[in-house]
Design an enzyme around this catalytic site. Structure first.
Site, mmCIF file in Angstrom:
data_model
loop_
_atom_site.group_PDB
_atom_site.id
_atom_site.type_symbol
_atom_site.label_atom_id
_atom_site.label_comp_id
_atom_site.label_asym_id
_atom_site.label_seq_id
_atom_site.Cartn_x
_atom_site.Cartn_y
_atom_site.Cartn_z
ATOM 1 N N TYR A 141 22.905 20.792 22.769
ATOM 2 C CA TYR A 141 22.103 21.245 21.615
ATOM 3 C C TYR A 141 21.230 22.436 21.634
ATOM 4 C CZ TYR A 141 23.561 16.454 20.333
ATOM 5 O OH TYR A 141 24.457 15.417 20.010
ATOM 6 N N HIS A 173 19.322 22.623 14.609
ATOM 7 C CA HIS A 173 18.500 21.505 14.645
ATOM 8 C C HIS A 173 17.362 21.845 15.682
ATOM 9 C CE1 HIS A 173 17.997 18.244 12.304
ATOM 10 N NE2 HIS A 173 18.721 17.090 12.858
ATOM 11 N N TYR A 223 16.646 11.522 20.655
ATOM 12 C CA TYR A 223 17.227 12.194 19.484
ATOM 13 C C TYR A 223 16.116 12.423 18.298
ATOM 14 C CZ TYR A 223 21.320 12.039 22.002
ATOM 15 O OH TYR A 223 22.241 12.383 23.249
ATOM 16 N N ASN A 273 15.798 11.639 15.155
ATOM 17 C CA ASN A 273 15.455 10.723 14.266
ATOM 18 C C ASN A 273 14.735 9.604 14.944
ATOM 19 O OD1 ASN A 273 17.649 9.671 15.800
ATOM 20 N ND2 ASN A 273 18.410 8.608 14.182
ATOM 21 N N ASN A 322 15.053 14.354 9.278
ATOM 22 C CA ASN A 322 14.803 12.839 9.821
ATOM 23 C C ASN A 322 13.935 12.667 11.015
ATOM 24 O OD1 ASN A 322 16.655 11.420 8.357
ATOM 25 N ND2 ASN A 322 18.622 12.120 9.464
#
Length: 186
Positions: free
Chosen positions: A16, A21, A66, A68, A114
């Site tokens: 990631y 993000h 993560y 959220n 989120n």
């Protein structure tokens, strides 16, 4: 000495690391590079560097949950280190802001992001200072696929100055009037 919690949002793991993000993580990495700091402290499912900056104790952080679930880390850090919410600054990606633009806000809704949504819910307030890093959006892609995709090579030229500007804004906000910093960087 006043204490600050500066949190960049993203998802953990090398797969990631270069995704849209993870713009918040990228800003924290930029700050750490600039100040020669290392995210080598671990607590509450997060990594952080602690330093003195502008006569304040500052924690630069990346949750290792993560996106959220970012609020769990943030709420525990605030409580454990007795940091007031007014000294929390959250840095994250924003699809509703043009690629390469940063926007500072003192409060507001999550805008559907989120990570900040979870932080707002757990802290029970929308009065959270934030730096939003514009990643733009692709009208032809699903939102979740878009935010989890890597920046294209031609986009890196646009996003890198925004990452640097976001880092400078975060540093300038430490121990300073946030309205003044917003006026300068917005």
């Amino acid at each position: 000495m006043e204490k600050y919690l500066i949190v960049g949002l993203g998802n953990p793991g090398s797969n990631y690391a270069k995704t849209r993000h993870n713009a918040g993580f990228m800003v924290i990495n930029e700050i750490c590079n600039k100040l020669n700091l290392f995210l080598d402290n671990s607590k509450f499912n997060g990594m952080f560097a602690k330093t003195i900056y502008n006569n304040c104790v500052v924690f630069f952080c990346q949750p290792t949950t993560y996106m959220n679930l970012s609020g769990e880390f943030v709420s525990k850090m605030l409580k454990f280190y007795d940091i007031p919410i007014k000294n929390l600054i959250v840095i994250y990606d924003d699809v509703d802001t043009k690629l390469g633009v940063i926007k500072l806000r003192k409060k507001g809704s999550s805008g559907g992001q989120n990570g900040i949504k979870n932080i707002i819910n757990l802290l029970k307030t929308e009065e959270i200072k934030r730096i939003r890093v514009g990643i733009g959006k692709d009208p032809h892609a699903k939102l979740d696929q878009y935010v989890l995709s890597n920046f294209k090579i031609d986009e890196l030229v646009i996003i890198k100055p925004a990452i640097i500007k976001g880092a400078l804004a975060a540093l300038e906000a430490i121990g300073e009037d946030f309205d003044k910093v917003m006026n300068k960087f917005n």
